[in-house]
Design a protein around this motif. Structure first.
Motif, short mmCIF file in Angstrom:
data_model
loop_
_atom_site.label_atom_id
_atom_site.label_comp_id
_atom_site.label_asym_id
_atom_site.label_seq_id
_atom_site.Cartn_x
_atom_site.Cartn_y
_atom_site.Cartn_z
N GLU A 1 0.82 -1.23 0.00
CA GLU A 1 0.00 0.00 0.00
C GLU A 1 0.85 1.27 0.00
N HIS A 2 2.16 1.13 0.22
CA HIS A 2 3.02 2.31 0.26
C HIS A 2 3.76 2.56 -1.05
N LEU B 1 7.59 5.78 -6.02
CA LEU B 1 6.26 6.22 -6.48
C LEU B 1 5.23 5.65 -5.50
N PRO B 2 4.28 6.48 -5.07
CA PRO B 2 3.29 5.99 -4.11
C PRO B 2 2.26 5.09 -4.79
N PRO C 1 -4.09 5.74 -4.17
CA PRO C 1 -4.88 5.55 -2.93
C PRO C 1 -6.30 5.10 -3.22
N THR C 2 -6.65 3.95 -2.74
CA THR C 2 -8.02 3.45 -2.92
C THR C 2 -8.59 2.97 -1.59
N ALA C 3 -9.86 3.31 -1.37
CA ALA C 3 -10.54 2.84 -0.16
C ALA C 3 -11.09 1.44 -0.39
N ASP C 4 -11.04 1.01 -1.63
CA ASP C 4 -11.76 -0.18 -2.06
C ASP C 4 -10.85 -1.39 -2.20
N VAL C 5 -10.16 -1.76 -1.12
CA VAL C 5 -9.27 -2.92 -1.17
C VAL C 5 -10.06 -4.17 -0.82
N TYR D 1 -3.49 9.92 -11.70
CA TYR D 1 -2.26 9.67 -10.94
C TYR D 1 -1.22 10.74 -11.23
N MET E 1 -2.26 13.83 -9.49
CA MET E 1 -2.01 13.70 -8.04
C MET E 1 -0.57 14.06 -7.69
N LEU E 2 0.35 13.70 -8.61
CA LEU E 2 1.77 13.91 -8.31
C LEU E 2 2.31 15.22 -8.89
#
Lengths: 300, 300
Positions: A205-206, A219-220, A223-227, A294, A297-298
């Motif tokens: 996740e990191h 690279l991050p 981010p998803t809440a839906d794992v 993505y 985001m960056l």
């Protein structure tokens, strides 16, 4: 360019804190192939037993994956993995492993696979991975995955393999184990000095880190809440990365970084469903739309 | 724009796997102030004892930090923290805490501090943080830090404070604790729904996440092999972030994201030496040079 992958094809039984799913199409080569198939022609080498459902093969073939190299052993049973995820969805406990026909896996590449320029050795016994490399002498880029078990028990074979590799991908805990250091930047470069021209450390996740002689970056994860199910995330990452490199037929630093990003996004879709369920619902356009998000985001 | 910070000023005794340093200038408000001072005028509110070395105050004043609000209690002893880092340099054990004069800290802001538009409440008792807020009624942006202890023991006061905040920064483990969820994306938004307009989750070596109503993003930490002492990394992060916002006098989404990046880089310098040792060797130009590298790292 065609991309050859050699590794496990399996039946997974997966338990998460909120659900359980049995008889998922699993295995490292499977997750890798499916993710890579959004980018390039994939040629799969693996082995299954007589119990293998024909619809699993059809699912792969429908994505254009060449399954000529998937052999079926009469009277044999397919590799089966049963595992349970902790509430953090990162740590997992293996409840049962039946290697079955994968325990005797001696990959022989079909003749037309042997011209491949791009090769990925999914996690497996290092000496078997080495045998595969010998069958593709004209390769331009060979990348492998490995695991803690081989670092601990087949160290010499693994180091011999590493000297032949262009790239190695491994988990953060495996990189620390291999180098006996806790700092991932130090660990990444120490692994690289053991042979491969570049090393990718997967941090779940990191995100993921990249190491070459002149580059160190991270690279991050998207981010998803839906794992829903993290199984195969690392293999999907590698599939997206290698698939993009083979598609571009280039592995310059710029292309490699973009490939890392595609790997990240392939993994982010993979975890949004059990097994390959979420991956079956997406298209290359969905991946490219997420790539746009993505990149935004960056950017700042 | 001036930036007021209220919080602990301390003496730290720090043990890492390879070294030990006693009597470091520490405390959350100290690390915050020093990092923020590269960007804007900082006004510090804190308390120390009679044992406080004058050179520590001089060090802060030399960076232009307004120390009018740093009061010294005659006959009192300064807050002291002694801790030991695990080999991973992420987990640490607190060996000794002497709150001393910080235990009775009742911050009263000097008159000219009360006009401040930018306020940061470093980690402290939520009811005391609230008292500070009441002294800056004309503030434009108030952000606070907190910790597991207050989440567990002062929950009501903390929630009351959160309803008054513009932003809250906290660690990943604290966000999970506060919301009883293991997924950080869910946790971040759940914390945000408790009051603050934005929430920042600090993930240590894995970077930081940002949550507002319409945004969810993560920025990785700057990868460094040179982690000497992580103490104060989170406070330096907040200092770089708030310092940049105050300097720009703006907290639009674009500025907030750039502020997150500056926070990330301030923290990356902070960990490269014990206490404030590394920070004392750098200039704003060094931060901006690293920003260029960081932006390059995230471009593909």
């Amino acid at each position: 360019m065609p991309l050859v992958v050699v590794g496990s094809v399996a039946i997974d039984n997966i338990e998460t804190p909120t659900a359980r799913r049995d008889n998922c199409l699993g295995g490292s080569a499977t997750h890798f192939s499916y993710a890579a198939s959004f980018f390039t022609n994939v040629r799969l080498v693996g082995v299954v037993g007589e119990d293998w459902p024909a619809e699993h093969t059809e699912l792969l073939a429908k994505r254009g994956i060449d399954v000529t190299g998937l052999s079926q052993v009469t009277g044999g049973k397919t590799f089966t993995w049963t595992g349970r995820y902790e509430p953090n969805m990162n740590d997992r406990e293996t409840l049962e492993v039946e290697l079955n026909v994968f325990g005797e896996f001696d990959p022989v590449l079909p003749e037309d696979y042997r011209q491949a320029k791009y090769v990925f050795l999914a996690n497996g016994v290092p000496s078997v991975q080495m045998k595969v490399l010998e069958q593709v002498p004209g390769r331009r880029l060979a990348v492998a995955d490995t695991m803690d078990l081989w670092i601990q028990t087949q160290r010499d074979d693994l180091e011999e393999l590493m000297r032949e590799l262009d790239g190695l991908v491994l988990n953060d805990s495996e990189a620390k184990l291999m180098t006996d250091t806790e700092n991932l930047v130090e660990a990444g470069h120490a692994v690289r000095e053991m042979g491969p021209r570049f090393v990718v450390i997967k941090k779940g996740e990191h995100g993921a880190m990249f190491f070459s002689e002149h580059e160190t970056y991270v690279l991050p994860a998207y981010p998803t809440a839906d794992v829903v199910d993290p199984t195969g995330a690392g293999d999907s990452f590698a599939g997206g990365m290698m698939g993009y490199l083979a598609e571009q037929d280039d592995f310059s630093p710029t292309t490699l970084k973009r490939a890392m990003a595609y790997g990240t996004l392939a993994a982010s879709f993979n975890v949004e469903g059990f097994g390959l369920e979420r991956m079956q619902t997406i298209t290359r356009d969905d991946i490219d739309r997420r790539m746009q998000e993505y990149e935004n985001m960056l950017s700042f």
